[in-house]
Design an enzyme around this catalytic site. Sequence first.
Site, PDB file in Angstrom:
ATOM      1  N   ASP A  36     -10.647   7.412   8.593  1.00 22.62           N
ATOM      2  CA  ASP A  36     -11.463   7.386   7.466  1.00 22.62           C
ATOM      3  C   ASP A  36     -12.157   6.150   7.293  1.00 22.62           C
ATOM      4  OD1 ASP A  36     -12.589   7.976   4.941  1.00 22.62           O
ATOM      5  OD2 ASP A  36     -10.766   7.741   3.715  1.00 22.62           O
ATOM      6  N   LYS A  57       0.854  -0.996   0.085  1.00 17.99           N
ATOM      7  CA  LYS A  57       0.011   0.057  -0.083  1.00 17.99           C
ATOM      8  C   LYS A  57       0.781   1.260   0.021  1.00 17.99           C
ATOM      9  CE  LYS A  57      -2.923   1.608   3.343  1.00 17.99           C
ATOM     10  NZ  LYS A  57      -3.975   1.375   4.596  1.00 17.99           N
TER      11      LYS A  57
END
Length: 948
Positions: A798, A698
């Site tokens: 988030d 990532k």
Amino acid sequence: MLRLCPTLYPLFSLFFISCFPFLKSELPASQRATLLDLSKLLGSWDVDKNPNPCSWKGVGCNFDNSSVTDITLSGSSLSSDNVLPVICQIDTLQALDVSQNSLNHIPGEFIELCGAISGLRLLNFSNNRLVGPLPSFVGFKRLEILDLSFNFMNGNIDLQLAELISLKSLNLSSNSFSGPLPTKIGRDRALEQLQLSKNQFRGTISEDIVGYMNLTFIDLSSNYLSGSLPLQIGNLSKLEFLILSANKFSGAIPESVSRISSLVRLAAHENRFIGKLPIGITNYVKNLDLSYNNISGSIPVGLLSKPQLETVDLSHNELEGPIPGDVSSSSILVRLRLGSNMLNGTIPATFGKLQKLMYLELDDNKLTGVIPNELGACKILLLLNLAQNNLEGRLPSQLGNLQALQALRLESNNLSGELPLEIMQLRELMILNLGWNSLNGSIPRSISVLNRLVKLNLQGNYFVGAIPDTIREMSSLMELQLGGNQLTNPIPKMPEKLQIALNLSSNRFEGLIPKSFVGLTSLEVLDLSNNQFSGEIPAYLVQLVSLTELNLTNNQLSGVIPPFRTWVLLDTKGNPNLIPHTTPIDTSPLRKKRKPIIVAIGVVVVVALFISAAFVIFIFVMTKRYYKGNVHDSEGEVPPTTMVIQGKQLSLNVIHRSNIDFSEAMEAVSDPSNIDMKTRLCTYYKVSMPRGSSYYVKKLKWNGKIVQPGSRDKFGKEMEVLGRLNNSNIMTPLAYVLTTESTYLFFEYAPKGTLFDNLHGSLGNVLDWSSRYSIAIGAAQGLTFLHGCASGPVLLLDLSSKNIFLKSLKEPQIGDIELCKVIDPSKSTGSLSMVPGSVGYIPPEYAYTMRVSPAGNVYSFGVILLELLTGKTAISEGAELVKTVLGYHSKQNQKWELQILDNSISKTSPYVRSQMGAVLEVAISCVSPSPEARPKMKAVLRMLLNAR
Ligand SMILES: *[C@@H]1O[C@H](CO)[C@@H](O)[C@H](O)[C@H]1NC(C)=O
Ligand SMILES: *[C@@H]1O[C@H](CO)[C@@H](O)[C@H](O)[C@H]1NC(C)=O
Ligand SMILES: *[C@@H]1O[C@H](CO)[C@@H](O)[C@H](O)[C@H]1NC(C)=O
Ligand SMILES: *[C@@H]1O[C@H](CO)[C@@H](O)[C@H](O)[C@H]1NC(C)=O
Ligand SMILES: *[C@@H]1O[C@H](CO)[C@@H](O)[C@H](O)[C@H]1NC(C)=O
């Protein structure tokens, strides 16, 4: 004291007479023996080193150590209840605290033995795993404090507490008790504190409560209580806190409440109260919250004038008429929220006297007139929200005096005139929304001095001229809304931080789409619609890696549309000369004419591909040199001039350690075809390691901001802490690589993709109810674990269905747990989060707290539950899912659940239907507009398990 003296005297004399080696009294042999027994059971005290039990941790004795009075075993990992009856052998015990353990049962023997101890005053069983109904407390004649909060107890409460004649404080909050509120609590009605919040109590508050005259604290919030409040509740003349929020109470607020002269806080938000505000409701209170009810009529004159008032929240009601202007210059009012009512008249100029005011929200009313100059005197105001009214006139230059202001929201009014230059004195401003007014003139060059501004919205006005070229200096700007004005060329270079949106739509821009947009590598939404842009769509737009939406409708663009990635929402309507790139090379006669163009383009594309491939290979070779030399599965630090700064394994798992190959991974991430997915803050690559297994690598966006050179060690430490977290429902980082450009983290690959894909997206609707329920439970478990981490709560910046990954259709894992560590907004950029969360999941309090919080995470989790229940996305049909669901909920229609739940699932069986109903109730409590009313994650998990 008096009772002790006779026993004390003989003891002392005994010592003197017998010349005992030390001048200390000792515990009686029986208590020593009991404590030695306990010590064996607990295995925690070192008896040899410390022969005097009174010095043991958690053991409290009276002043001369002749008897044990307190046992505190809080947080001792107790899971067996066999210690409890042993403790009850200490007949001088006054207080027993076994909170924060894993006890799941209070044995009958404990009630029998401890009930007989005449001096026992306090029992604390809070934060255990107690299940089943409340036991009947027999004996316990002196018990004053009983704390059973944060357990899993259920059932009705009838007479189990009736015998506790001395009880002063009862805390049963955060359990699953149901049925009517207990009415028989201690025969003597000595009760002072009653805490029953976060259970499933139903029914009304009985008039009997008024008989408990010594009550000072009542918290009944977050239950299913209904009916009106007892009219005589005002007779509770010692009441200080009355908390009734998040229930279904109705009727009017009784006038008698305003007579309670000791009342400090009245919180009754999120109910169904109607009628008028009692005159004098603020006579004594400091904190009043009646938001989210159906209270009507006007605000009584004098309501705001009381000198002790600190916070008033009457937002989301049906109040009408004017805002009373009588306020005192010694007012200590900090927060005033009157938004979402039907108030009319003007904003009182006297509000300038509110010298302690920090939050003023009068939005979504029918206020008229001008913004009073006097508001400029509210020196410490942080948030001024007057949006969605009918305010007119110019922006007063005095607003420039609000030097602390962080958010100024005046959108959707009729304000006119030019932007006063004094606004540029608001150096703390982070949100400036002046959209949908009638402002004119040009955008001042000096706007760039607002260098903390994150969101700037000037859309829907009459601004003319060019955008000042100073705009690119606005280094914090993430959203720029300039649509719907009369702006003209040239278009200057934009700030590179722009991320959320750049909207230039409906202006008078023309010519080529500016080359300078190539630098907007973080931008997600670009709206250029309704202008006169011409020429071709520049190919570099395809390379804007973050772009998810590009609106080019109604321009004069021509040529072939370049091939955008599948996730980019592209709108090109109203450009008659554009040719779709998907047009096949068709040999049918009708298409023949176009063929040469397409072939030519094909050649161009091939050449371009070739060049970029060559470039990639070049980069490859260059970078590989560094990897080969420096990254060896290890922690080698290399000078920052090179590409890779550091690579490190975090996982202790041997399989992962031997599978993960940093060089292989760095090669893979340089190839865009390995992109598996993109989210707002990161890009996921699927990387197959040489030994066969796949991993996610990532890449975090916002390079540089995330890991500054100085904080590299800190980053490494944070990642190590996260890497050690062990919970099957969270994605823990297995390794990381820091390069000069980016940060890469390694995770286990999730073969089933994200929850979002499975619910709404490409993978179609494959989740039956049992999968959805397992996902809800698993995600709740992961989140509960994160919020309860020993090293401090790990918050999700988030949280959305896009970062819940599925190992299988029943095994979710929460991703992105590292974001709060690497971009901790409260640490890095003051009070405003740089990460506003995903639209649809952002808790409403964010507007003024601007902080990520556990309660905010609970809200986002509630939205995910709603997605699982309804099958709809967090934003569907243009509205937030939460608003839609709460809309149905408030209509009190019997069938509202049917209208909301995903039909294809809820109709499969009555059992599924009823379980979905139960989960829906949990979801509704999670998305409560007020953060205080939301349950903690631990309670959410419990409620979900109870829905089984
Ligand atoms: C009681 O025991 C405590 C802990 O060992 C000790 O510090 C204290 O001096 C003792 N008090 C008396 C009066 O003996
Ligand atoms: C009971 O223990 C909990 C956790 O240790 C603590 O927060 C709470 O204040 C205690 N309750 C009382 C009444 O002392
Ligand atoms: C209420 O409190 C007062 C003062 O503390 C006390 O004298 C009285 O006995 C209490 N009432 C009851 C019913 O316990
Ligand atoms: C404000 O509203 C009230 C009732 O809603 C109405 O009677 C009154 O005339 C209005 N006042 C103004 C100034 O519009
Ligand atoms: C693009 O902009 C036009 C006009 O502003 C609007 O009508 C359309 O809905 C937008 N398209 C998308 C996909 O948002």
